[in-house]
Design a protein around this motif. Structure first.
Motif, PDB file in Angstrom:
ATOM      1  N   ILE A 399       0.844  -1.189   0.000  1.00 34.52           N
ATOM      2  CA  ILE A 399       0.000   0.000   0.000  1.00 34.52           C
ATOM      3  C   ILE A 399       0.885   1.247   0.000  1.00 34.52           C
ATOM      4  CG2 ILE A 399      -1.671   1.357   1.333  1.00 34.52           C
ATOM      5  CD1 ILE A 399      -2.855  -1.230   2.344  1.00 34.52           C
ATOM      6  N   VAL A 415      -8.329  -2.933   3.665  1.00 38.65           N
ATOM      7  CA  VAL A 415      -7.850  -3.895   2.665  1.00 38.65           C
ATOM      8  C   VAL A 415      -7.734  -5.273   3.303  1.00 38.65           C
ATOM      9  CG1 VAL A 415      -5.878  -4.550   1.229  1.00 38.65           C
ATOM     10  CG2 VAL A 415      -6.667  -2.189   1.243  1.00 38.65           C
ATOM     11  N   ILE A 443      -1.571  -1.309  -4.122  1.00 43.29           N
ATOM     12  CA  ILE A 443      -2.723  -0.415  -3.977  1.00 43.29           C
ATOM     13  C   ILE A 443      -2.183   0.958  -3.612  1.00 43.29           C
ATOM     14  CG2 ILE A 443      -4.833   0.057  -2.683  1.00 43.29           C
ATOM     15  CD1 ILE A 443      -5.061  -2.963  -2.196  1.00 43.29           C
ATOM     16  N   ARG A 466     -13.413  -0.529  -3.783  1.00 47.70           N
ATOM     17  CA  ARG A 466     -13.494  -1.861  -3.175  1.00 47.70           C
ATOM     18  C   ARG A 466     -13.707  -2.932  -4.229  1.00 47.70           C
ATOM     19  NH1 ARG A 466     -16.872   1.309   0.375  1.00 47.70           N
ATOM     20  NH2 ARG A 466     -15.742   1.806   2.275  1.00 47.70           N
ATOM     21  N   ILE A 469     -10.420  -3.535  -5.979  1.00 53.89           N
ATOM     22  CA  ILE A 469      -9.503  -4.323  -5.152  1.00 53.89           C
ATOM     23  C   ILE A 469      -9.902  -5.790  -5.165  1.00 53.89           C
ATOM     24  CG2 ILE A 469      -8.763  -4.745  -2.762  1.00 53.89           C
ATOM     25  CD1 ILE A 469      -8.929  -1.695  -2.345  1.00 53.89           C
TER      26      ILE A 469
END
Length: 679
Positions: A399, A415, A443, A466, A469
């Motif tokens: 991240i 996450v 991300i 979301r 992801i």
């Protein structure tokens, strides 16, 4: 000339959402996220397509039943054109023009008149005249006034600290990106660039990383204060502490022409804007901020009925945040928070509980805590919430989030909940990122041009974030890869080799789209009215002691088989030991105990007493609410409803005076519906 800047901000936002969404994007999902009608989205798409065609890029096409999809070639072409439009004519929104005018006046080094604003904002005289009215209205909210004199032009009159605070609230959060593209505040461009270079040098020496936009804002501001006569007053204690920091020593070295008071002021910004936790070189480790942070965490736990497993770590994290915040509170230095609206929307329950807890912070410090500051603290409280357990399969996520430690931790936790199969989730500052890594997915809240495994998201995740992801992680996580590989091996016996890659891509899209059409907003909690039915409400007229009152209040939950007798006794024991701990307000007790003391399911009951109930601590209550929570966070929505309704003395009086459970239920339901409508 390119017409990119003739598109309004919503068009540009839609374009960015489509560019960084993995897979198809439905018009309805866009409309939901932007909170506009489908008709508006279609209209914006047509404007985007006009711009695409004018730049020789294929237009967006909506596939029936699937939605919009953009390919990599289109995305790269769009990004290239966007990067080349820095010198194009820019159309600012009315809100941006107001902020530009205010900031322009605050950093003025010569008299400013309407013609100066016309040139800077590129609008008509009448438009600027209307904008100045809005400027005056905004300034009045901060006890500042707009003044005009034919010799000195437009000026802002009022407290120096407030004026400066307003500049640092507006410029870094809303205007710095335009300045970065050479579109704003270019009259002292050479001086600004020199100042920014010196600030970057300080950043490098400190091995620090600062809140986005703060160093450009400081560079512009320093250019304007070198020849000013502003008088800033700091307490002797603050001066002594600040000049001992390395930040001050470097400011003194790199900006020797600044007055000492201005060097201290710049130092305060560097101390207060650092993304990483600052070294403990300003206050003692268990000094003032540690005590304040501990009290804040205890207050949050008290009103939220949530107790942190890593309480000491949370206290230290908030203490580190408050070390510099205390200076900012004291001298009106505003950081602002570009994620405020997103945090209030996406984490509304958590934000509201944090805001309630911050009332104790306001009392301790005798200052008002802004919503922007509450939002930062919300991220700290949320980051230490429990995470779902991961399985043992190897799946690593990186991240990148330049928005700060709290934001990065909050993003990491969400996450983790979205992708429980991840065995490692690592936060990394942008300055430490390199494309040569072995993570399965990256991300990031910023575009990384050379990253092949990139998912670009907002700092506060939206539904589309979301979905992106989940889609990417479902198609790349080990179990899905194994299943796809097995199918491919079988298919090779029946499909021509030239079609295998297309078949694999279609298969991945199918796997990643299963049950990932919509992801619910991350919310902690349920509504009070879902549990507090009339048969969970009691109206008691007889005189009883406090222990009897607790037992009476708990009885509906015993009858519902939501708690055991052990839970009732635990509440009584806790009240004896903790005294005021359960009083949420005058006349109101929130009776509860730990989950392991006999809770079977989430539930609530309420009892009103015509005769006040006196507790061992000497306080009296006329309403007792019993809460039992099976989960550590799902009761947050209930608590927010309780705090919203019962924080008003008038509400307690009205509820106590009602004579039936049905009437009390109607009152609470109407209050909740009214509160929801006003939000």
């Amino acid at each position: 000339m390119s017409v990119i800047y003739n598109l309004d901000k919503r068009c540009l936002e839609i374009l960015n959402i489509i560019m960084y969404t993995s897979g198809y994007l439905k018009i309805q999902d866009l409309a939901d996220e932007l909170q506009v009608s489908k008709r508006s989205v279609y209209y914006d798409i047509s404007k985007i397509n006009e711009w695409l065609e004018s730049n020789n890029i294929d237009p967006l096409i909506q596939e029936r039943g699937k939605g919009l999809l953009i390919n990599k070639q289109q995305s790269l072409a769009i990004q290239k054109v966007l990067n080349q439009t820095n010198d194009s004519l820019l159309v600012y929104t009315p809100e941006e023009r107001v902020m530009i005018i205010i900031c322009y006046i605050i950093v003025r080094d010569h008299p400013l008149y309407i013609d100066d604003f016309i040139q800077e904002c590129q609008v008509s005289r009448n438009t600027i005249i209307n904008d100045l009215k809005s400027v005056d209205n905004l300034l009045s909210k901060y006890s500042l006034n707009l003044s005009y004199d034919i010799k000195s032009g437009y000026r802002i009159i009022g407290d120096i600290i407030k004026k400066r605070a307003l500049f640092f609230m507006l410029f870094p959060n809303h205007l710095w990106s335009y300045h970065e593209k050479n579109q704003l505040f270019q009259s002292d461009d050479v001086k600004n660039k020199k100042n920014l270079y010196l600030l970057r040098s300080i950043e490098k020496e400190l091995q620090a990383e600062y809140v986005t936009g703060i160093l450009p804002a400081l560079s512009v501001f320093i250019s304007s204060i070198e020849n000013r006569n502003d008088e800033l007053n700091f307490s002797d204690m603050d001066i002594e502490e600040i000049i001992e920091t390395k930040e001050y020593q470097l400011v003194h070295e790199y900006f020797p022409k600044l007055k000492n008071s201005e060097q201290i002021y710049v130092t305060l910004h560097l101390l207060g804007s650092r993304l990483q936790t600052i070294p403990v070189n300003v206050m003692k480790e268990h000094g003032e901020t540690y005590i304040i942070a501990k009290n804040l965490v205890k207050e949050f736990e008290r009103i939220s009925y949530f107790y942190y497993d890593k309480e000491e770590e949370l206290i230290n994290a908030i203490s580190a945040h408050l070390k510099t915040s205390l200076y900012r509170y004291r001298y009106g230095i505003q950081l602002g928070n570009p994620m405020l609206d997103s945090i209030k929307t996406e984490y509304s329950d958590l934000f509201n509980l944090t805001k309630k807890a911050c009332l104790t912070l306001e009392k301790q410090l005798d200052v008002l805590i802004s919503d922007a500051e509450v939002a930062y603290l919300t991220l700290h409280f949320g980051a230490f919430m429990p995470q779902k357990k991961k399985n043992k399969e190897h799946f690593r996520i990186l991240i990148i989030c330049p928005s700060g430690i709290g934001t990065g931790n909050m993003l990491r936790q969400e996450v983790s909940n979205l992708v429980p199969q991840a065995t490692e989730i690592t936060n990394l500052p942008l300055s430490s990122y390199t494309p040569n890594h072995d993570f399965d997915v990256v991300i990031s809240t910023v575009v990384l041009l050379n990253e092949k495994k990139l998912i670009v998201v907002h700092p506060i995740l939206t539904d589309q974030d979301r979905v992106a992801i989940l889609r990417n992680c479902m198609s790349t996580e080990p179990r899905a890869k194994m299943q796809i590989d097995d199918i491919i091996n079988i298919a090779k016996n029946y499909i021509h080799p030239s079609q295998i890659n297309d078949f694999r891509q279609n298969l991945q899209e199918y796997y990643s789209s299963i049950q990932v059409q919509k992801v619910h907003t991350k919310r902690h909690g349920n509504s009070l009215i879902n549990f507090l039915t009339p048969n969970h409400i009691l109206c008691i007229h007889q005189i009883v002691d406090w222990e009897q009152a607790i037992r009476i209040s708990c009885q509906p939950l015993i009858d519902e088989d939501s708690i055991t007798e052990k839970y009732v006794q635990s509440i009584i024991n806790d009240q004896k030991e903790k005294g005021l701990h359960m009083f949420l307000a005058d006349d109101l007790v929130l009776a509860h105990s730990a989950i392991e003391n006999g809770v079977k399911q989430l539930d609530v009951s309420l009892a009103t007493f015509k005769k006040p109930i006196y507790f061992p601590n000497g306080k009296a209550a006329r309403i007792i609410i019993v809460l039992c929570a099976k989960d550590k966070t799902k009761h947050f929505g209930i608590l927010n409803d309780v705090l919203e309704i019962f924080s008003k003395k008038k509400s307690i009086e009205q509820i106590v005076n009602l004579d039936s459970p049905e009437a009390i239920h109607r009152y609470i339901e109407n209050s909740i519906n009214k509160g929801t409508a006003n939000r």
